[in-house]
Scaffold this motif. Sequence first.
Motif, PDB file in Angstrom:
ATOM      1  N   ASP A 248       0.817  -1.217   0.000  1.00  0.00           N
ATOM      2  CA  ASP A 248       0.000   0.000   0.000  1.00  0.00           C
ATOM      3  C   ASP A 248       0.850   1.267   0.000  1.00  0.00           C
ATOM      4  OD1 ASP A 248      -2.335  -1.429  -0.060  1.00  0.00           O
ATOM      5  OD2 ASP A 248      -2.767  -1.202   2.082  1.00  0.00           O
ATOM      6  N   SER A 249       2.077   1.172   0.517  1.00  0.00           N
ATOM      7  CA  SER A 249       2.920   2.373   0.570  1.00  0.00           C
ATOM      8  C   SER A 249       4.382   2.010   0.364  1.00  0.00           C
ATOM      9  CB  SER A 249       2.758   3.080   1.916  1.00  0.00           C
ATOM     10  OG  SER A 249       3.438   2.377   2.932  1.00  0.00           O
TER      11      SER A 249
ATOM     12  N   ARG B 158       9.442  -0.853   1.713  1.00  0.00           N
ATOM     13  CA  ARG B 158      10.865  -0.791   2.080  1.00  0.00           C
ATOM     14  C   ARG B 158      11.116  -1.502   3.411  1.00  0.00           C
ATOM     15  NH1 ARG B 158      10.510   4.353  -0.095  1.00  0.00           N
ATOM     16  NH2 ARG B 158      10.197   5.278   1.942  1.00  0.00           N
ATOM     17  N   ALA B 159      10.219  -1.338   4.360  1.00  0.00           N
ATOM     18  CA  ALA B 159      10.377  -2.004   5.659  1.00  0.00           C
ATOM     19  C   ALA B 159      10.319  -3.521   5.496  1.00  0.00           C
ATOM     20  CB  ALA B 159       9.295  -1.526   6.632  1.00  0.00           C
ATOM     21  N   TRP B 160       9.392  -4.009   4.681  1.00  0.00           N
ATOM     22  CA  TRP B 160       9.259  -5.451   4.420  1.00  0.00           C
ATOM     23  C   TRP B 160      10.553  -5.990   3.819  1.00  0.00           C
ATOM     24  CZ3 TRP B 160       9.361  -8.872   0.313  1.00  0.00           C
ATOM     25  CH2 TRP B 160       8.746 -10.106   0.508  1.00  0.00           C
ATOM     26  N   VAL B 161      11.099  -5.281   2.853  1.00  0.00           N
ATOM     27  CA  VAL B 161      12.336  -5.697   2.183  1.00  0.00           C
ATOM     28  C   VAL B 161      13.494  -5.713   3.183  1.00  0.00           C
ATOM     29  CG1 VAL B 161      14.041  -4.986   0.448  1.00  0.00           C
ATOM     30  CG2 VAL B 161      11.592  -4.937  -0.096  1.00  0.00           C
ATOM     31  N   THR B 162      13.606  -4.674   3.996  1.00  0.00           N
ATOM     32  CA  THR B 162      14.687  -4.557   4.979  1.00  0.00           C
ATOM     33  C   THR B 162      14.599  -5.665   6.021  1.00  0.00           C
ATOM     34  OG1 THR B 162      14.769  -2.171   4.646  1.00  0.00           O
ATOM     35  CG2 THR B 162      15.757  -3.029   6.676  1.00  0.00           C
ATOM     36  N   GLU B 163      13.398  -5.957   6.524  1.00  0.00           N
ATOM     37  CA  GLU B 163      13.216  -7.014   7.523  1.00  0.00           C
ATOM     38  C   GLU B 163      13.713  -8.364   7.026  1.00  0.00           C
ATOM     39  OE1 GLU B 163       9.067  -7.160   8.473  1.00  0.00           O
ATOM     40  OE2 GLU B 163       9.073  -5.150   9.349  1.00  0.00           O
ATOM     41  N   ARG B 164      13.639  -8.599   5.741  1.00  0.00           N
ATOM     42  CA  ARG B 164      14.027  -9.884   5.161  1.00  0.00           C
ATOM     43  C   ARG B 164      15.447  -9.882   4.589  1.00  0.00           C
ATOM     44  NH1 ARG B 164       9.228  -8.956   5.734  1.00  0.00           N
ATOM     45  NH2 ARG B 164       7.695 -10.531   6.201  1.00  0.00           N
ATOM     46  N   GLY B 165      16.108  -8.741   4.662  1.00  0.00           N
ATOM     47  CA  GLY B 165      17.481  -8.651   4.173  1.00  0.00           C
ATOM     48  C   GLY B 165      17.609  -8.904   2.680  1.00  0.00           C
ATOM     49  N   LEU B 166      16.687  -8.345   1.904  1.00  0.00           N
ATOM     50  CA  LEU B 166      16.647  -8.618   0.468  1.00  0.00           C
ATOM     51  C   LEU B 166      17.360  -7.574  -0.386  1.00  0.00           C
ATOM     52  CD1 LEU B 166      12.955  -9.844   0.164  1.00  0.00           C
ATOM     53  CD2 LEU B 166      15.040 -11.222   0.315  1.00  0.00           C
TER      54      LEU B 166
END
Length: 161
Positions: A26-27, A32-40
């Motif tokens: 949605d934003s 970006r937070a989702w990507v960072t949490e998974r180290g992608l």
Amino acid sequence: MTGLTVGWDHDVELLLDFLNTRHVLDSEASWRAWVTERGLGRSSEIAQARAARAALRSSIEGSSGPQTAAGVVHVELTDGVPVLSSSDALGAVLAASARLAVLGSWERFKICPADDCLRAFFDRSRNRSRTWCSMQVCGNREKARTFRKRTRAQNSALATV
């Protein structure tokens, strides 16, 4: 570039997480937070991520039309062995999808048929017959609904006799 030599379970979980990211996409900030949490690595364009998610879900649902999920995936030779790699999150998800498809696991990804759920899940049953994301929640709710409907129909039939 990030070499993606992770295991099968990691690929399954990464793909499920991505398929179930409705609110994450949605934003820009939540993506970006989702990507960072998974180290992608770096986050891809959110529009590309949304389009890829829609295409992957459509493919799982059995859409017969051509689907396009665009992202950058590289094949690197690591110690003489081809390895999929990517420098961004969407590429990592698409690489995981490709590995799972090659391993014959793609058909185990399913979408819960409950109208108020529609979550993606991975069917780990031996005969690949699992229908619901959760038998305790969605499956139980649907079975209760069907039972009530059948009971009402039987009671109506008895009342007219």
